[in-house]
Design a protein around this motif. Structure first.
Motif, PDB file in Angstrom:
ATOM      1  N   UNK A 168       6.751  17.375  -1.198  1.00 58.38           N
ATOM      2  CA  UNK A 168       7.783  17.222  -0.716  1.00 58.38           C
ATOM      3  C   UNK A 168       7.692  16.666   0.901  1.00 58.38           C
ATOM      4  N   UNK A 169       7.022  17.409   1.553  1.00 55.66           N
ATOM      5  CA  UNK A 169       6.673  17.093   2.781  1.00 55.66           C
ATOM      6  C   UNK A 169       5.988  15.908   3.116  1.00 55.66           C
ATOM      7  N   UNK A 170       5.042  15.516   2.227  1.00 57.15           N
ATOM      8  CA  UNK A 170       4.452  14.423   2.125  1.00 57.15           C
ATOM      9  C   UNK A 170       5.400  13.247   1.947  1.00 57.15           C
ATOM     10  N   UNK A 171       6.299  13.318   0.856  1.00 57.32           N
ATOM     11  CA  UNK A 171       7.415  12.420   0.565  1.00 57.32           C
ATOM     12  C   UNK A 171       7.996  12.203   2.060  1.00 57.32           C
ATOM     13  N   UNK A 172       8.382  13.031   2.674  1.00 62.93           N
ATOM     14  CA  UNK A 172       9.126  12.925   4.120  1.00 62.93           C
ATOM     15  C   UNK A 172       8.393  12.145   5.056  1.00 62.93           C
ATOM     16  N   UNK A 173       6.932  12.241   5.064  1.00 66.03           N
ATOM     17  CA  UNK A 173       5.972  11.520   5.824  1.00 66.03           C
ATOM     18  C   UNK A 173       6.182  10.143   5.567  1.00 66.03           C
ATOM     19  N   UNK A 174       6.139   9.954   4.150  1.00 66.45           N
ATOM     20  CA  UNK A 174       5.854   8.605   3.656  1.00 66.45           C
ATOM     21  C   UNK A 174       7.306   7.826   4.111  1.00 66.45           C
ATOM     22  N   UNK A 175       8.374   8.520   4.249  1.00 66.29           N
ATOM     23  CA  UNK A 175       9.649   7.859   4.593  1.00 66.29           C
ATOM     24  C   UNK A 175       9.636   7.565   6.117  1.00 66.29           C
ATOM     25  N   UNK A 176       9.108   8.508   6.881  1.00 70.22           N
ATOM     26  CA  UNK A 176       8.847   8.345   8.212  1.00 70.22           C
ATOM     27  C   UNK A 176       8.090   7.220   8.715  1.00 70.22           C
ATOM     28  N   UNK A 230       0.741  -1.253  -0.139  1.00 72.84           N
ATOM     29  CA  UNK A 230       0.219   0.024  -0.012  1.00 72.84           C
ATOM     30  C   UNK A 230       0.860   1.210   0.134  1.00 72.84           C
ATOM     31  N   UNK A 231       1.828   1.194   0.710  1.00 74.43           N
ATOM     32  CA  UNK A 231       2.953   2.199   0.712  1.00 74.43           C
ATOM     33  C   UNK A 231       3.423   2.565  -0.564  1.00 74.43           C
ATOM     34  N   UNK A 232       3.922   1.481  -1.192  1.00 80.91           N
ATOM     35  CA  UNK A 232       4.489   1.535  -2.570  1.00 80.91           C
ATOM     36  C   UNK A 232       3.616   2.051  -3.753  1.00 80.91           C
ATOM     37  N   UNK A 233       2.325   2.215  -3.292  1.00 79.23           N
ATOM     38  CA  UNK A 233       1.363   2.644  -4.280  1.00 79.23           C
ATOM     39  C   UNK A 233       1.368   4.261  -4.128  1.00 79.23           C
ATOM     40  N   UNK A 234       1.862   4.579  -2.916  1.00 75.98           N
ATOM     41  CA  UNK A 234       1.555   6.245  -2.778  1.00 75.98           C
ATOM     42  C   UNK A 234       2.789   7.096  -3.260  1.00 75.98           C
ATOM     43  N   UNK A 235       4.046   6.601  -3.026  1.00 73.72           N
ATOM     44  CA  UNK A 235       5.038   7.467  -3.286  1.00 73.72           C
ATOM     45  C   UNK A 235       5.315   7.818  -4.802  1.00 73.72           C
ATOM     46  N   UNK A 236       4.787   6.977  -5.852  1.00 70.89           N
ATOM     47  CA  UNK A 236       4.891   7.569  -7.265  1.00 70.89           C
ATOM     48  C   UNK A 236       4.223   8.616  -7.431  1.00 70.89           C
ATOM     49  N   UNK A 237       2.745   8.626  -6.785  1.00 69.14           N
ATOM     50  CA  UNK A 237       1.845   9.790  -7.103  1.00 69.14           C
ATOM     51  C   UNK A 237       2.347  11.001  -6.532  1.00 69.14           C
ATOM     52  N   UNK A 238       3.217  10.933  -5.352  1.00 73.24           N
ATOM     53  CA  UNK A 238       3.780  12.134  -4.638  1.00 73.24           C
ATOM     54  C   UNK A 238       4.746  12.651  -5.656  1.00 73.24           C
TER      55      UNK A 238
END
Length: 846
Positions: free
Chosen positions: A753-761, A729-737
């Motif tokens: 960018x802030x959302x990408x940072x949250x994704x990594x966290x 599920x996570x891997x479906x999110x980052x490409x869109x970001x």
């Protein structure tokens, strides 16, 4: 020689004055030469002769009998001198004739010669006497003749009328005044003859009654009073309009004269009963005059008129005199009740007075409308409950007056309406008024019945109003009354009705609390003055509640049912949508207690096939509420129970992509609502997880605002459930970001960018970096690409994100960084990142 003769004559005359019975002939013999001189061509000779005649007659102490005989002999020569070319001669002749008339015992013997001469000099169309002072002296002489001759002037009625018709309109104001005085005296002297030609003086007097000098106007009014009083009575209508105009005269003396004349007519005119309905308004208008003296005079005359009528009709009103002396209940405090005769006079003429008042209330002159509106209150105070039979024309007149641009007219009419409320039984009055409220007389002024209703309610007592509260409340809360019109003045009058009810009935209004709250909600939804809290304080206070919230809690279920009844017909123009906004925003935490009842209403409004603009407005409203959900929709925790259905039945269907700008705008509104829902915390983790696909889809929207809301919503999702998401599920999110890092909007890029940072966290130990290395490689490559962004702030932000997420797979990040270091415009950021990586363990523990 001439002087010697004159002295001798003087001595002789003095001797004769002592009592000689032959004195008159001797005097006349002494005057013979002077009389002959009156025929000389030399004007100085004529002047001298007249002065000597005056000295030897009127200036001497002759007895009245001698003067009588001398006057008879001198009259014709003196009258001839009235047409002398020399002004001094004419003046002396008038003075002598005047003195003779004043002193002789039988002045009437001069009338056969005097009156035709004066009629010729003063009564012709052309001015035969050019000197205005001499015309004044001649009229004063005529007035004296009227005073001393009295009834002997009856045969000279025609001559008198010819003279007065001309002198009443004389160019010299003093002549007009003296002529009016002469008219009054003459009318009183020969009343049995005067009436035959009195009509001929009406037109001249009406020309003089508007003269620029107020003293002339006063004299003309007084003369008019005498002419009508001693006339045939047929000319009353000819003078009434002129007298009515004088009620607005700038001079208090003129207005006082009108009151005195009309009062005298009402008391003494023979045919006064036929003219009561025309004269009463003129006298009663003086009761509201700004000058106390005029008010007192008018009131005193009116009391006399009423008392006289009582005495004249004692048998007819005997029962009323015995049993109807007690004032009716709830009589206006501080107001003296008019006497029975005064009340009966108004009552018996009210049918004729009301149409006249209604007509004058529409006059083009402001003073007329103001004075007429004051008169209406006076009439209603006299009519009391008898005005019931005239309600239709009275209400029509009040509605018309309420549209007047003059504030005094409106306030006076509202005072009259308050008297109607005091005297007329509410069961009768409210039936008409409430019908007019639901179906206004005028489409251009629909608020007039409400204005009159508020005034009427202000005059009603609490005890009489209480049985009708429900009917009033139900009428005011009807959709066609409280939702049909948006004019500010209409809404103000609607509020006035509510305020008056609360003030008059206080705690009794608890029985119509719901209806009054519905009206307040409707008014607040249509107005923009921002005084909603103040409006709710009044019903809260009179019902003893703690706050407006308590009032809403008491009626919230009924209010929502009220709105639900028409929800299927709502559009962006429906007032109910605005009412819903008022209710849910003002009720605060109370709305959270009724979420189960609110949700079906919202679901119906927000279906995809409903009006687009209405849906956008409601989504905006919901967004504000959901941002503070704990103090609004979720104050009792009930919204969480309904949120899943809300998401599935309301929110998600509106996020489905549809073509067109309108559909895009609705999706933006829905996204704002979704973002508020996520921030407000009124949603469970399981429900949040189901939202992920629609949020990811929204990242591709054409609208910048939609993409921004989607990025922020995704950030909120990651904060709430990011660590609980499966790696897939996570891997479906980052490409869109990552796509949004190239967005045309700098704001969207920053949020992404802030959302990408949250994704990594959100990457926990369940996320195996070796297994998902290919995904991390793509992510690192894209971030390193933006590490060389032209915007320095973006570079700084990307560097911080890479540093914070470097622990996920340090080796992979080091490899990718080293691979692009030499390709970037400046290796500075790559070097900083590599330095940071050098301090980390080579591999992340498995």
């Amino acid at each position: 020689m001439c002087t010697c003769n004159n002295n001798i004559t003087t001595v002789k005359m003095a001797t004769m004055a002592a009592g000689d019975e032959h004195a008159a002939p001797e005097v006349l013999r002494g005057l013979a030469r002077h009389l002959n001189c009156l025929n000389e061509d030399n004007k100085a000779t004529r002047k001298r002769a007249l002065e000597l005649i005056k000295r030897d007659t009127v200036d001497r102490g002759l007895s009245s009998s001698v003067l009588q005989e001398v006057f008879s002999a001198l009259l014709k020569p003196l009258l001839k001198c009235l047409s002398d070319p020399m002004e001094r001669c004419r003046e002396t002749a008038i003075t002598m004739i005047t003195e003779f008339i004043r002193c002789v015992p039988k002045p009437e013997e001069s009338l056969p010669y005097l009156m035709p001469c004066l009629a010729h000099r003063l009564g012709e169309k052309e001015l035969l006497e050019p000197a205005e002072e001499l015309r004044l002296a001649a009229v004063e002489m005529l007035t004296l003749a009227v005073e001393v001759c009295g009834k002997h002037l009856a045969p000279y009625l025609t001559e008198m009328m010819h003279i007065l018709q001309r002198t009443v309109v004389d160019p010299f104001p003093d002549v007009r005044r003296e002529s009016c005085k002469c008219t009054i005296d003459f009318a009183k002297c020969v009343p049995e003859h005067f009436h035959m030609q009195a009509e001929s003086l009406v037109k001249p007097l009406m020309q003089t009654i508007s003269h620029q000098h107020h003293r002339v106007r006063v004299s003309a009014i007084q003369a008019t009073g005498a002419v009508i009083q001693h006339g045939t009575g047929k000319n009353v209508d000819d003078v009434l309009s002129h007298l009515a105009q004088r009620l607005f005269d700038d001079s208090p003396q003129v207005r006082k004269a009108v009151a005195a004349v009309v009062g005298d007519w009402l008391l003494h005119m023979r045919d006064r009963y036929s003219y009561f309905h025309k004269l009463i308004p003129l006298l009663l208008s003086g009761i509201n005059d700004e000058i106390p003296e005029i008010r007192l005079l008018s009131a005193d005359l009116w009391k006399q008129v009423g008392a006289q009528w009582e005495k004249e009709n004692e048998e007819e009103i005997k029962d009323k005199m015995d049993f109807l002396l007690t004032p009716p209940p709830f009589y206006p405090p501080g107001v003296e009740r008019p006497g029975l005769g005064c009340r009966e006079l108004v009552l018996r003429n009210l049918g004729r007075l009301v149409p006249a008042v209604a007509h004058d209330m529409t006059d083009w002159l402001v003073p007329t409308r103001v004075r007429t509106s004051q008169l209406l209150s006076v009439l209603l105070l006299h009519a009391e409950d008898h005005s019931t039979q005239h309600l239709q024309p009275l209400l029509a007149a009040l509605y018309s007056a309420c549209t007047d641009t003059e504030r005094d007219v409106v306030s006076n009419c509202l005072a009259a309406a308050q008297l109607l409320g005091t005297f007329v039984p509410p069961v009768v009055l409210l039936k008409l008024l409430l019908d007019h409220v639901t179906a206004p007389y005028s489409s251009s002024h629909p608020w007039t019945p409400l204005m009159v209703l508020a005034a009427v309610l202000g005059g009603c007592s609490r005890a009489l109003l209480q049985p009708h509260l429900e009917n009033i409340g139900n009428t005011l809360s009807l959709p066609e009354v409280c939702q049909e019109y948006q004019q500010v003045v209409y809404l103000e009058q609607l509020l006035c009705c509510v305020d008056v009810l609360l003030r008059q009935c206080e705690s009794d209004t608890g029985s119509v609390s719901l209806q009054l709250l519905q009206v307040l909600v409707a008014v607040q939804s249509l107005s923009t003055d921002g005084n909603s809290d103040e409006r709710l304080l009044r019903p809260v206070t009179v019902q003893g509640l703690d706050s407006p919230m308590e009032l809403y809690r008491q009626h919230m279920g009924q209010l929502l049912d009220w709105l639900s009844g028409s929800v299927n017909t709502w559009s962006s123009f429906s007032p109910q949508r605005l009412q819903l906004h008022v209710i849910v925003t003002q009720s605060g935490p109370v709305i959270g207690e009724f979420v189960c009842q609110l949700m079906p209403l919202l679901s119906s409004c927000l279906q995809p096939d409903r009006d687009p603009e209405m849906r956008m407005n409601i989504f905006t409203m919901l967004a504000k509420l959901l941002l503070d959900a704990t103090n609004t929709l979720d104050s009792k925790g009930h919204f969480r129970d309904e949120s899943e259905k809300f998401l599935s039945d309301v929110l998600l269907p509106n996020l489905v992509w549809r073509a067109g700008r309108t559909a895009a705008a609705i999706r933006t509104s829905a996204l704002s609502c979704l973002l508020a829902l996520l921030h407000g915390g009124a949603v469970t983790p399981g429900q949040v997880r189901a939202l992920t696909p629609c949020v990811l889809s929204a990242l591709e929207e054409d609208s910048e605002m939609s993409r921004l809301f989607a990025c922020r919503s995704l950030s909120a999702l990651l904060r709430l459930i990011g660590t609980n998401l499966h790696p897939e599920a996570l891997n479906k999110i980052y490409p869109m970001l990552l796509k949004r890092l190239d967005d045309s909007s700098e704001e969207v890029r920053g949020v992404a960018l802030r959302a990408v940072g949250l994704w990594l966290s959100c990457l926990t130990e369940d996320y195996n970096p070796e297994v998902w290395a290919s995904h991390l490689q793509v992510l690192f490559q894209q971030l390193l690409l933006h590490l060389d962004d032209p915007d320095g702030s973006v570079q700084d932000q990307v560097l911080e994100i890479l540093k914070s997420g470097s622990s996920v797979h340090p080796a992979l990040l080091r490899k990718e960084t080293e691979g692009v270091r030499d390709q970037q415009r400046s290796p500075l950021y790559c070097d900083q990142l590599l330095q940071h990586l050098s301090l980390l363990p080579a591999e992340r523990p498995q």
